[in-house]
Design an enzyme around this catalytic site. Structure first.
Site, mmCIF file in Angstrom:
data_model
loop_
_atom_site.group_PDB
_atom_site.id
_atom_site.type_symbol
_atom_site.label_atom_id
_atom_site.label_comp_id
_atom_site.label_asym_id
_atom_site.label_seq_id
_atom_site.Cartn_x
_atom_site.Cartn_y
_atom_site.Cartn_z
ATOM 1 N N GLU A 136 53.453 31.508 34.165
ATOM 2 C CA GLU A 136 51.850 31.198 33.809
ATOM 3 C C GLU A 136 51.473 30.757 34.939
ATOM 4 O O GLU A 136 50.466 29.579 34.776
ATOM 5 C CB GLU A 136 51.556 30.502 32.527
ATOM 6 C CG GLU A 136 52.414 31.158 31.227
ATOM 7 C CD GLU A 136 52.290 29.945 30.085
ATOM 8 O OE1 GLU A 136 51.608 28.873 30.186
ATOM 9 O OE2 GLU A 136 52.943 30.569 28.856
ATOM 10 N N PRO A 137 51.206 31.283 36.248
ATOM 11 C CA PRO A 137 50.432 30.711 37.332
ATOM 12 C C PRO A 137 48.885 30.889 37.085
ATOM 13 O O PRO A 137 48.739 32.040 36.705
ATOM 14 C CB PRO A 137 50.986 31.620 38.471
ATOM 15 C CG PRO A 137 51.395 32.467 38.003
ATOM 16 C CD PRO A 137 52.125 32.597 36.799
ATOM 17 N N CYS A 152 21.491 13.905 38.760
ATOM 18 C CA CYS A 152 21.257 12.501 38.489
ATOM 19 C C CYS A 152 22.529 11.689 38.002
ATOM 20 O O CYS A 152 22.390 11.281 36.758
ATOM 21 C CB CYS A 152 20.016 12.301 37.622
ATOM 22 S SG CYS A 152 18.417 12.984 38.214
#
Length: 420
Positions: free
Chosen positions: A273-274, A342
């Site tokens: 499952e890369p 911010c």
């Protein structure tokens, strides 16, 4: 490696100038190299050629449907963690029967939808989840294929936020409990146990933890065989790291060889499952310097990309390479590359040696994984466009968000109230 290179002193992705993209589409903008994405997937597929296997791209790394379409055209499998990701896979032309559903919190609606779609397998993370899947499968009269995700208590030696294989993590069933759970599955008639699964974390840069996990999984396979519990597939997850700074991860071929050597004697299909290792170095974030702010203690380059566009530096203290689109001959200085949000955590990189002026273009490299997919509207900022480059051609694969898009699902309070 990077998908970037200079042509005539201009930074390009494949054969397209980043300056040209900025002039046409503005900034900030995510840009992806199709060739790099294809090369990375094919490298995994080729590396595992000596054993029955399926490469299941981890959709959570980047879920843009155009990128999923490229992978679907390569006959990739997919690893999903929500029904929304399954929808994206299907829209992109991916096959549910080559899709694995992972994650600890699958809802009843998600399980029912995935079963109806005909997914390949649920990677199950608790006995409570097994009971829920069995109940829903009975209601639908549709047996559910399941694999037990094992928590092997292995330290992947990665950032604690992306470690998943320790006993203190929420993922998987403890190794010492797996046999008992598998035996209890025999009492749940609508479950079809087809495999065992393991994923120890992301951005793995050392083969040691991978080999330790393989040893635990092969031992578990043998133990299950002794109890007449047949297993058809073993899922070793993903997590192979890429180079952002000074990391030295194993190559895809070395990573694959280490796993294949462990499992070649066993009659199983290997699932991998890369995510990051396929898309991470195929994407960049293009941004423009709005202001140069020099103070007695620090120089700041304030850019138009913020932590809402790229969260990794703020969330993981992640290092991302930052490059100038155009070479300058002036002496470089140290800058913190910061955004307009911010928050003091709003930065792309700190203490970077660059020669900069206001309105210069910069590229934050290797952001294909966990970049746009983690973006938000924090500070009511619009999410960026996404562009796919293919040789000398480009495609807009996500329009830049507009103010209308951002507020489309909100509404003012009317004078008429509704009681529940």
């Amino acid at each position: 490696m990077s998908c970037l290179h200079y042509i005539d002193n201009q930074l390009c992705i494949e054969r397209v100038s980043l300056r040209a993209i900025a002039e046409r589409f503005g900034t900030p903008t995510y840009i992806y190299s199709k060739q790099q994405l294809v090369n990375n997937w094919q490298a995994f597929h080729q590396a595992f050629k000596n054993i029955p296997h399926t490469i299941c791209y981890a959709v959570k790394a980047n879920s843009n449907i155009a990128l999923l379409q490229i992978l679907a055209d390569l006959k990739s499998g997919f690893d999903i963690v929500s029904i929304g990701e399954l929808t994206r896979v299907q829209v992109a032309g991916g096959l549910p029967n080559k899709t694995i559903f992972s994650g600890v919190g699958k809802s009843a609606k998600e399980i029912a939808a995935a079963l109806t779609a005909g997914i390949a397998c649920f990677n199950v993370e608790s006995y409570a989840e097994l009971l829920r899947i069995n109940h829903i499968a009975e209601q639908l009269q549709k047996p559910a294929p399941v694999a037990i995700r094992v928590n092997p208590d292995i330290d992947a030696r990665t950032h604690p936020y992306i470690a998943t294989g320790l006993k203190i993590n929420k993922f998987g069933i403890a190794m010492q409990d797996v046999l008992d759970v598998c035996l209890r599955i025999k009492q749940l008639p609508y479950l079809n146990l087809i495999g065992i699964a393991c994923h120890i974390g992301s951005q793995i840069t050392n083969l040691g933890p991978v080999l330790a996990a393989c040893d635990q999984m092969t031992a578990l396979y043998n133990r299950l065989q002794e109890h007449q519990i047949p297993i058809q597939q073993v899922d070793m997850g993903g997590g192979l790291g890429i180079i952002y700074n000074t990391e030295n991860p194993p190559s895809i071929s070395d990573y694959a060889k280490a796993i294949v050597d462990k499992f070649k004697p066993f009659p199983v299909e290997l699932m991998i499952e890369p995510g990051r290792a396929i898309i991470g170095d195929a994407g960049v974030l293009l941004t423009r310097v709005e202001y140069i702010k020099e103070t007695p203690s620090k120089n700041f380059a304030i850019v138009d990309a913020g932590m809402n566009d790229l969260l990794r530096p703020a969330l993981y203290e992640a290092y991302q390479p930052i490059l100038a689109v155009e070479h300058r001959t002036e002496i470089a200085q140290s800058y913190d590359i910061v955004g307009p949000v911010c928050e003091s955590a709003d930065f792309m990189g700190k203490d970077r040696l660059l020669s900069l002026k206001a309105q210069d273009l910069l590229v934050v490299d290797k952001v294909g994984a966990y970049g746009f997919c983690m973006s938000s509207n924090y500070n009511s900022r619009l999410r960026p466009a996404e562009i796919l480059v293919d040789g000398s051609h480009f495609h807009v694969i996500r329009q830049r968000e507009t103010m209308t898009d951002m507020i489309a699902l909100e509404q003012l309070v009317s004078q008429e109230t509704e009681k529940i």
